[in-house]
Design an enzyme around this catalytic site. Structure first.
Site, mmCIF file in Angstrom:
data_model
loop_
_atom_site.group_PDB
_atom_site.id
_atom_site.type_symbol
_atom_site.label_atom_id
_atom_site.label_comp_id
_atom_site.label_asym_id
_atom_site.label_seq_id
_atom_site.Cartn_x
_atom_site.Cartn_y
_atom_site.Cartn_z
ATOM 1 N N HIS A 243 0.812 -1.224 0.000
ATOM 2 C CA HIS A 243 0.000 0.000 0.000
ATOM 3 C C HIS A 243 0.853 1.286 0.000
ATOM 4 O O HIS A 243 0.795 2.088 -0.924
ATOM 5 C CB HIS A 243 -0.876 0.059 1.259
ATOM 6 C CG HIS A 243 -1.719 -1.136 1.512
ATOM 7 N ND1 HIS A 243 -2.874 -1.385 0.827
ATOM 8 C CD2 HIS A 243 -1.591 -2.159 2.414
ATOM 9 C CE1 HIS A 243 -3.439 -2.496 1.292
ATOM 10 N NE2 HIS A 243 -2.680 -2.987 2.250
HETATM 11 C C1 BDR Z 1 -3.117 0.792 5.297
HETATM 12 O O1 BDR Z 1 -3.314 0.302 6.617
HETATM 13 C C2 BDR Z 1 -2.120 -0.189 7.161
HETATM 14 O O2 BDR Z 1 -2.321 -1.451 7.674
HETATM 15 C C3 BDR Z 1 -1.093 -0.140 6.063
HETATM 16 O O3 BDR Z 1 0.170 0.244 6.594
HETATM 17 C C4 BDR Z 1 -1.611 0.889 5.091
HETATM 18 O O4 BDR Z 1 -1.183 2.177 5.422
HETATM 19 C C5 BDR Z 1 -3.830 -0.123 4.315
HETATM 20 O O5 BDR Z 1 -5.203 -0.161 4.603
#
Ligand code: BDR
Ligand code: CA
Length: 313
Positions: A243
């Site tokens: 992400h």
């Molecule tokens: C986001 O949530 C976190 O778990 C990850 O680091 C990312 O920023 C994805 O939904």
């Protein structure tokens, strides 16, 4: 081209860690003024420590790391140990970082930096809940007009949600903060799940990082070995979604990404859909566009960029 001045606001998290490594490996494009930590994936005491650890893995203890808010603006903290493990960085062998945590609060650092640097010259890159950024805007409204751009990871439209059926984690944890940011009038680029779920860590991609032969490559491969299992089991996908590195990759190589300039509003009331990003992808309202909402990326180019950059560390 001079390097772009950036503050990364983060809650590491393995994918945050890869984003930090990508930024730390790219000083030609990214002048990292500081890293501000927030509570999110794990509590603040761990996210600030993890950020310092990553700076040391990258041999960049010169980058100042600050602790910001330990909780969302109005709600109790929700964490995500089921995804990231107890430490937030489960996978590699972890160590106690030697570089200090700055004594200044992260929210104050954001305010002071935006007031000190020329207006329109600092980009904010939030990779976690938006608590620090919103708290800074609330405490010092004069800084809002001084922000160059916000490039953040958060939200979803076609992918709807990951932490609830309707909401993505970063927005869900602090929806009031997200609303303040989305309504700020600042130029915003959003990396929602719609794009990050296409940035998957396949086996060959992880092995390419392990084969770099430097400690950043090994550390990253070991983090991702752990990180990918959660989404692979949940979605039956071929890897885990990277992400947060989408945010940094966008700063370095925006042509890897495509999206639409649309209106995005945050649901802050409904019990069922709290934290939902109501994204007008199809232009069915006359609400003013307030974000570039990214929908697709060149995944091969994205992983090539990460691998090439981490090789420099
Ligand atoms: C986001 O949530 C976190 O778990 C990850 O680091 C990312 O920023 C994805 O939904
Ligand atoms: Ca994150």
């Amino acid at each position: 081209m001079t390097a772009r001045k950036v503050i990364i606001d983060t809650d590491p998290g393995q994918d945050d860690a890869v984003a930090l490594l990508l930024a730390l490996a790219s000083p030609d494009q990214i002048d990292l003024l500081g890293i501000t930590c927030v509570a999110g994936n794990v509590p603040l005491s761990l996210t600030q420590k993890n950020a310092r650890m990553i700076c040391e893995v990258a041999s960049r203890p010169d980058v100042p790391v600050f602790a910001g808010r330990a909780a969302p603006l109005m709600r109790p903290l929700v964490t995500a140990e089921e995804v990231h493990g107890k430490t937030g960085l489960d996978g590699p062998e972890l160590f106690e970082p030697k570089m200090p945590l700055q004594s200044q609060n992260g929210v104050d650092f954001i305010i002071e930096t935006l007031r000190r640097e020329p207006a329109g010259s600092v980009t904010l890159c939030p990779l976690g809940p938006l608590s620090n950024i919103a708290a800074a805007f609330q405490a010092a409204p004069d800084i809002v007009a001084r922000v160059q751009e916000i490039v953040l990871m958060g939200g979803a439209y076609f992918e709807v949600g990951n932490v609830t059926p309707a909401a993505e984690f970063n927005i869900y944890v602090d929806p009031e903060a997200a609303e303040i940011v989305l309504k700020s009038g600042i130029q915003i680029t959003m990396m929602p799940l719609d794009v990050t779920h296409k940035a998957l860590t396949t086996r060959p991609r992880i092995e390419a990082l392990r084969n770099l032969g430097n400690s950043a490559g090994t550390f990253t491969a070991e983090m991702l070995d752990f990180f990918e299992r959660f989404d692979m089991e949940k979605y039956g996908s071929e890897g885990g979604p990277l992400h947060d590195p989408c945010v940094i990759a966008y700063l370095i190589a925006p042509d890897l990404f495509t999206g639409r300039h649309i209106n995005v509003e945050i649901e802050t009331q409904s019990k069922l859909t709290l934290g939902m990003t109501v994204a007008d992808w199809w232009g069915v309202t006359d609400r003013r566009p307030n974000a570039l909402f990214i929908g697709d990326l060149d995944a091969e180019g994205f992983f090539k960029l990460i691998t090439e950059r981490l090789a420099r560390l």
